[in-house]
Design a protein around this motif. Structure first.
Motif, PDB file in Angstrom:
ATOM      1  N   LEU A 134       0.847  -1.204   0.000  1.00  0.00           N
ATOM      2  CA  LEU A 134       0.000   0.000   0.000  1.00  0.00           C
ATOM      3  C   LEU A 134       0.879   1.249   0.000  1.00  0.00           C
ATOM      4  O   LEU A 134       2.015   1.221   0.436  1.00  0.00           O
ATOM      5  N   HIS A 135       0.327   2.349  -0.507  1.00  0.00           N
ATOM      6  CA  HIS A 135       1.106   3.582  -0.605  1.00  0.00           C
ATOM      7  C   HIS A 135       0.169   4.774  -0.716  1.00  0.00           C
ATOM      8  O   HIS A 135      -1.060   4.613  -0.746  1.00  0.00           O
ATOM      9  N   ARG A 136       0.790   5.935  -0.822  1.00  0.00           N
ATOM     10  CA  ARG A 136       0.045   7.160  -1.048  1.00  0.00           C
ATOM     11  C   ARG A 136      -0.797   6.968  -2.307  1.00  0.00           C
ATOM     12  O   ARG A 136      -0.305   6.420  -3.296  1.00  0.00           O
ATOM     13  N   GLY A 137      -2.035   7.415  -2.281  1.00  0.00           N
ATOM     14  CA  GLY A 137      -2.909   7.192  -3.431  1.00  0.00           C
ATOM     15  C   GLY A 137      -3.921   6.092  -3.149  1.00  0.00           C
ATOM     16  O   GLY A 137      -4.983   6.049  -3.750  1.00  0.00           O
ATOM     17  N   ASP A 138      -3.576   5.199  -2.197  1.00  0.00           N
ATOM     18  CA  ASP A 138      -4.553   4.184  -1.795  1.00  0.00           C
ATOM     19  C   ASP A 138      -5.648   4.832  -0.954  1.00  0.00           C
ATOM     20  O   ASP A 138      -5.412   5.830  -0.262  1.00  0.00           O
ATOM     21  N   ILE A 139      -6.837   4.253  -1.037  1.00  0.00           N
ATOM     22  CA  ILE A 139      -7.949   4.710  -0.193  1.00  0.00           C
ATOM     23  C   ILE A 139      -8.244   3.561   0.766  1.00  0.00           C
ATOM     24  O   ILE A 139      -8.676   2.481   0.348  1.00  0.00           O
ATOM     25  N   ILE A 140      -7.915   3.780   2.037  1.00  0.00           N
ATOM     26  CA  ILE A 140      -7.943   2.684   3.010  1.00  0.00           C
ATOM     27  C   ILE A 140      -9.125   2.855   3.967  1.00  0.00           C
ATOM     28  O   ILE A 140      -9.221   3.866   4.671  1.00  0.00           O
ATOM     29  N   GLN A 141     -10.004   1.893   3.960  1.00  0.00           N
ATOM     30  CA  GLN A 141     -11.142   1.912   4.897  1.00  0.00           C
ATOM     31  C   GLN A 141     -10.728   1.181   6.168  1.00  0.00           C
ATOM     32  O   GLN A 141     -10.317   0.020   6.117  1.00  0.00           O
ATOM     33  N   VAL A 142     -10.833   1.875   7.301  1.00  0.00           N
ATOM     34  CA  VAL A 142     -10.482   1.250   8.571  1.00  0.00           C
ATOM     35  C   VAL A 142     -11.772   0.819   9.258  1.00  0.00           C
ATOM     36  O   VAL A 142     -12.546   1.642   9.732  1.00  0.00           O
ATOM     37  N   SER A 143     -12.021  -0.481   9.237  1.00  0.00           N
ATOM     38  CA  SER A 143     -13.264  -1.014   9.797  1.00  0.00           C
ATOM     39  C   SER A 143     -13.003  -1.832  11.056  1.00  0.00           C
ATOM     40  O   SER A 143     -13.742  -2.762  11.370  1.00  0.00           O
ATOM     41  N   TYR A 144     -11.954  -1.478  11.751  1.00  0.00           N
ATOM     42  CA  TYR A 144     -11.779  -1.950  13.136  1.00  0.00           C
ATOM     43  C   TYR A 144     -12.508  -0.959  14.017  1.00  0.00           C
ATOM     44  O   TYR A 144     -12.677   0.201  13.638  1.00  0.00           O
ATOM     45  N   GLY A 145     -12.884  -1.407  15.211  1.00  0.00           N
ATOM     46  CA  GLY A 145     -13.546  -0.502  16.137  1.00  0.00           C
ATOM     47  C   GLY A 145     -12.620   0.634  16.554  1.00  0.00           C
ATOM     48  O   GLY A 145     -11.449   0.406  16.848  1.00  0.00           O
ATOM     49  N   TYR A 146     -13.147   1.856  16.521  1.00  0.00           N
ATOM     50  CA  TYR A 146     -12.418   3.011  17.061  1.00  0.00           C
ATOM     51  C   TYR A 146     -12.819   3.157  18.518  1.00  0.00           C
ATOM     52  O   TYR A 146     -13.952   2.867  18.875  1.00  0.00           O
ATOM     53  N   GLY A 147     -11.902   3.642  19.323  1.00  0.00           N
ATOM     54  CA  GLY A 147     -12.246   3.854  20.721  1.00  0.00           C
ATOM     55  C   GLY A 147     -11.194   3.262  21.620  1.00  0.00           C
ATOM     56  O   GLY A 147     -10.003   3.326  21.319  1.00  0.00           O
TER      57      GLY A 147
END
Ligand SMILES: [Zn+2]
Length: 443
Positions: A134-147
């Motif tokens: 992965l690198h700059r330009g990728d669109i990364i969805q973070v679907s781990y729980g935040y908190g």
């Protein structure tokens, strides 16, 4: 420098350069950092100092990396017993973040970070994500729980540090997750493997084929998963699936990560020192032997951990990875000693069940183990979801599937279990870590 190494480095984010440090130089750095972290813990953490005193040890006793074997272990119970702040080595004014890891029983454990610790965490996550291509330009969805859980923010800082575009989706609302993936052209996702399976299912229900979306990479962690599960996910999602490893006690996600060779997970050894010990005796084991992973933080300021017993069962893989990284690798963690079930005196791991199920066509990778005790005898039932097509087929084929599963499980586990086939979506879907075992045995 050979050309393979040069091209590997060229493929990476500049932050990945420490991955290729010559071994002798890396060992020298590790020793210097180990001595510093032991000194810090000895000066600042009462529990550690008293255990060193009991052994007649002072920080000067660490003269080589092998001397780590003399140092006392730290266990999860130590974090509980000193709840909330007893293991902190920094004053609260230097602590910029607290996270909490939920325990199954009693008090949670608390972990702390200085600004410097957060920067290290970000840097190892950047190196991990870069190693997955992965690198700059990728669109990364973070679907781990935040908190309070470390997954969401750990992946978030790493993805942002990489220069990628971050979609901080957190968990929940699968339909919206799929809409975001589709409309934003998400190229990579970070979540638990079971949550991604759930998203694949939901997408199909919404008439969206995961394979038609731009997503090409999945970074999966926070629960043990198996090689057959990887194959299933890669085929169903048409993505490349990577295993990432971490635990809050050490830093969160980013302790280790696979590279594109997928031959074990590189440990970011300039910050975390790995050992494998016999889980029963605590004796160190040679590279290649399977045992419990023990980790020492080499740079942590707010909460240094010396020889932390992770309870994760793996081995340090001998030899160098073809990618050119000098960082040692551990085998993927298929089981934790905590997960071990003892059924009628036989040791059973949920991952064994998963491996057996995924090798049989007609089943879905959703299963649950229910334990009961009947007339003093442990009973294990495995609920397995089957594809809708199996239920519409003649009853004979269901029976055939049942028998094949029964045979596979008996063979793998070495005990007789009950197999129940259920329709798709009967087993509750988890937003994070899957609940694989329901133990109704009363002790
Ligand atoms: Zn590698």
């Amino acid at each position: 420098m050979n050309s393979l190494l040069e091209s590997s480095i060229a493929d990476c984010h500049p932050a990945s350069v420490p991955d290729f440090t010559p071994v002798a130089q890396l060992r020298e750095l590790q020793l210097k950092r180990l001595q510093a972290v032991v000194t810090r813990a000895w000066q600042q953490v009462e529990l550690f100092r008293s255990r060193m005193d009991e052994r007649g040890l002072a920080p000067q006793a660490v003269r080589s990396l092998e001397d780590i074997g003399k140092l006392p272990f730290t266990k999860k119970s130590d974090l509980r017993d000193t709840y909330p702040f007893g293991l902190f080595a920094s004053p609260m004014k230097d602590v910029v973040r607290l996270h909490v890891s939920s325990g199954t029983t009693g008090k949670p454990i608390v972990v702390a970070y200085t600004k410097e610790d957060v920067d290290v965490w970000t840097s190892v996550m950047v190196r991990g994500l870069a190693g997955c291509g992965l690198h700059r330009g990728d669109i990364i969805q973070v679907s781990y729980g935040y908190g309070l859980f470390t997954g969401g923010l750990g992946a978030h800082y790493g993805a942002e540090g990489l220069g990628a575009t971050v979609v901080p989706a957190s968990t929940g609302n699968a339909d919206r997750q799929i809409m975001l993936m589709k409309d934003f052209g998400v190229t990579a996702i970070c979540c638990t493997p079971t949550y991604f399976l759930h998203l694949i299912d939901r997408a199909a229900g919404l008439g969206v084929e995961m394979k038609d979306l731009p997503i090409r990479t999945g970074i999966f962690g926070a629960e043990p998963w198996t090689e057959p599960m990887r194959k299933h996910i890669e085929t169903m999602g048409r993505i490349e699936a990577f295993d990432i490893y971490g635990l809050s006690e050490i830093i969160g996600p980013g302790v280790g990560c696979e590279c594109r060779r997928h031959q074990g997970l590189h440990i970011f050894e300039d910050h975390f020192y790995p050992e494998i010990v016999d889980p029963a005796t605590g004796e160190p084991l040679a590279d290649g032997s399977e045992g419990e992973l023990v980790l020492t933080t080499l740079s942590k300021q707010a909460m240094p951990m010396v020889r932390y017993r992770t309870r994760d069962i793996t081995s340090i893989l001998p030899g160098r990875c073809e990618c050119g990284r000098t960082l040692r690798r551990i085998g993927r963690i298929g089981r934790r000693s905590d997960d071990m079930l003892i059924i009628r005196g036989v040791n059973v791991f949920p991952s064994q069940v998963e491996t057996a199920l995924l090798e049989i066509e007609g089943t879905l990778p959703h299963y649950q183990i229910v334990l009961t005790r009947e007339q003093g005898l442990d009973q294990m039932e495995v609920l397995v979801e089957v594809t809708p097509r199996m239920f519409t087929d003649k009853i004979g084929s269901l029976q055939g599937l049942h028998d094949r599963l029964q045979g596979a499980l008996d063979h793998v586990l070495g005990i007789r279990v009950r197999v129940s086939l259920v329709e798709a979506y009967t087993i509750e879907r988890s937003q994070g870590k899957a609940k694989r075992v329901i133990d109704r045995r009363t002790t």
